[in-house]
Structures are given as C-alpha cells and as structure tokens.
Design a protein around this motif. Sequence first.
Motif, PDB file in Angstrom:
ATOM      1  N   MET A   1       0.832  -1.210   0.000  1.00 24.06           N
ATOM      2  CA  MET A   1       0.000   0.000   0.000  1.00 24.06           C
ATOM      3  C   MET A   1       0.862   1.254   0.000  1.00 24.06           C
ATOM      4  O   MET A   1       0.554   2.241  -0.690  1.00 24.06           O
ATOM      5  CB  MET A   1      -0.940  -0.014   1.218  1.00 24.06           C
ATOM      6  CG  MET A   1      -2.009  -1.093   1.152  1.00 24.06           C
ATOM      7  SD  MET A   1      -2.909  -1.326   2.710  1.00 24.06           S
ATOM      8  CE  MET A   1      -3.880   0.176   2.777  1.00 24.06           C
ATOM      9  N   PRO A 114      -5.760  -4.091   2.038  1.00 20.96           N
ATOM     10  CA  PRO A 114      -4.985  -3.772   0.832  1.00 20.96           C
ATOM     11  C   PRO A 114      -5.770  -3.928  -0.475  1.00 20.96           C
ATOM     12  O   PRO A 114      -5.291  -3.475  -1.520  1.00 20.96           O
ATOM     13  CB  PRO A 114      -3.819  -4.772   0.893  1.00 20.96           C
ATOM     14  CG  PRO A 114      -3.692  -5.107   2.340  1.00 20.96           C
ATOM     15  CD  PRO A 114      -5.100  -5.118   2.857  1.00 20.96           C
ATOM     16  N   HIS A 118      -4.107   1.993  -2.221  1.00 19.69           N
ATOM     17  CA  HIS A 118      -3.520   2.975  -1.310  1.00 19.69           C
ATOM     18  C   HIS A 118      -4.538   3.970  -0.767  1.00 19.69           C
ATOM     19  O   HIS A 118      -4.174   4.886  -0.030  1.00 19.69           O
ATOM     20  CB  HIS A 118      -2.393   3.726  -2.014  1.00 19.69           C
ATOM     21  CG  HIS A 118      -2.769   4.292  -3.358  1.00 19.69           C
ATOM     22  ND1 HIS A 118      -3.350   3.545  -4.352  1.00 19.69           N
ATOM     23  CD2 HIS A 118      -2.649   5.547  -3.877  1.00 19.69           C
ATOM     24  CE1 HIS A 118      -3.560   4.293  -5.412  1.00 19.69           C
ATOM     25  NE2 HIS A 118      -3.151   5.511  -5.152  1.00 19.69           N
TER      26      HIS A 118
END
Length: 390
Positions: A1, A114, A118
């Motif tokens: 991430m 995840p 992000h």
Amino acid sequence: MLWLLAHDSLARLGGGGVSHEVNRLYFRWYGVLSHGSYPVDDRMWQYPPGAGPVLLSPALLPGLTYFQAFVALTLVADGAIAIALARAGTRPRDGRHPQARTLHGALLWVAALPLLLHIPLARYDVQVTAFAVISLLTSARSTRACGAFAALGALVKVWPALALLGTPRGRTTREAWTSAAVTAAALLVALATLFSNPFDFLRQQGGRGVQIESLGGTALAFARHAGWQGAVRYRYGAMEFVGPYVSTVAAVSLALTLAAFALLLLWRVRARRWTPATPYDAALAAVLLFTVTSRVISPQYMVWLLGLSAVCLTSRHTTQRPVAALVVAATAVSSVAYPVLYGEVMACTWTGCLLMFVRNGLLASAAVLAFARLWRSGRAPAAGRPDGEE
C-alpha cells in the motif's frame, strides 16, 4: 500500500488524485484550523467538529511533512485496529464460552484492507474506523468506554454512533448511551471554546447531490444509455450527476434512509435475544443499510465496512459471516472502479456502469442479508435449544 501511494501519479493509480486529498485539501484545512477556526463557507467542509483534531494531528510529528505525518498516523491507527482485533480473537469472553473467539477478524482486516490499494492511507477513515472498532470490542468489559469511543468517532464522522445500536437493553444501554452523551457534550464544549465556527459544516450538507458511485448514481448512469440528458460535474468534493430527475433520485435515497432507520428501530424494539455478537452484527447491518441508501458512496466507505466485518468475525456467535464475504468482494470491485477505471465510471461507459452495478449490487445484497440475519437472530430461541446457538 505504501509503494502504491509513492507511485500515485501513475495513470492507473489515479494520476495523483488519491494523494491530492491529503496534499491539498486536508493541508489547506490544516492551515485554517491551526489559526483557531473551522473552515467557513467552504463547500468541501462537511464534517463534524471532531474532524478538526484529526486533521491537526500530523503536527504531533514535526520532523515530517504534513503528508508523511498523516500517513504515519494512519498506519498507527491501522496497527491499533489489527492489535485490538487480534486480542479480541485470542481472549476468551468468559468462562461459559471459552471457545467463542477467533482470529478471523484480525485476518480479514489485515488481508482485505490492501484490496483498496492505497486509498486507506490517504483518507482519515482508518482513524474513524478505529474509534468504532474499539468501541465495539470494549463493550463487553466497559460500557462507559464503549459509549465514549462511539461518541468520539461520531464527532469525527457520525456513523460510529451506530456502534451503540445493538447494546443490550437495560442498564448496559443506559450506561453506554449516557457515557456517549456526556463525552460528546464535553468535547463539543471544548472544541467550541478552542475554535470558532464549529458548526458551519451543517450549511454545506443540504446541497449534496447524487454521487456517481451511489445506488441512485448507478441508476442514472444506465439512464444515460436510455437517452437521459444528465451530466457529471465535480461538486462538493465528489463527481455528481446534474440534470432532470436528479433531485427526485436524491429524495428517494433520503426516503430509503429513513425507512432503513425505521427498520432498525423496529428490530431493536422486537428483538428478544442477544448473543455476545449481537452488538457487532447490529452495527454492521446498520452501517450497510445507511451506506447503500446514501446519496454518496465514496470508495473509502469500504474501510468502515471492512472494520465492522472484522469485528463480527472475532466472535463465533456472529451471524454475519456471509455478509463479510460479500463486503470483501465489493471492496475488490470498488478498487477497480476507483481509481483504476474511474474514467470509465465518470464517462458512464458500459464498462463503468457494469462495474458500479456489480459493486453496488454486492453492497445491496450484503445489506439485505445482514438485516435479515440480524432479525432472525433476535427471535426468542426455540424450546430446548441453548441461547446463543444458531
């Protein structure tokens, strides 16, 4: 991430749009808040007063830039959630249910977050989710702490107040709700003393339209292929539809939200059985219902649902395991819709429409299933069957 966030400028990762929220918007609000005032006449500021301290918190790490400090504190909140879920999954609830706990909740959080790429690191929804998760997980040991954490979360983003929906009737509910009210009142007084214009956000809420990622937005996106003459515009910090019948769709969404609220109240009044997981299940069902009926379903809302799903899975008494699976599936589709193929969603292409149809269909199915299972779990146990057994 973190690697994805560092490469946010790539077209498939949003072309810088994901980190823009922190770099520009949050940082601008930070500048206003640091001078002792909440944003005034800012259409983008639509958050309760508790959001102010969260956006000011990167100042606690003066050696980093605002963006770096914000991400670092988000990771701390992420870690706190994972630890809380792991502890809840390994500590027996009581002597009567020594095997009532499981690490599935911690596993879901660590493995599924995840899937949002992000996005969680560039929004403050992980921090908000931490308040709700801790509120629910402390409910069995301290009802006052449960109420206090729910109130803190509610003053940041409202929805954590739903963590109190499933508290058992009687003294537990009175203590939790009283603690929440006292905590909220004390914090509001403190913020009103320290900052000016803490309630200006209320003026910006009424103008929200129908976001393209909402259920109503999905209907309007398909309507464009049938000749509807609406368009997509950037308003109030989101891509929204404008044109004929948009206000009608918004009104229908509000009516459905009110109907969801009525159903939840009816469940609470008629429920006759509480298991150790009932507060968790009720919170997940409530947030799902309010999410799918909302005019806005931003991708970061999935963080909330993952956190609540994980809390449910810390208990073997939960009725929400299939709901959690649907939430994880919806999360995976959501990250494809945004940021990977968001251009298709904004353009209302068939690909974009089908993506949102699948994601919102999964969420709607999860909401209906969550409430149905919650309702069934609240019925009095059959004769001869132990309480708490499915």
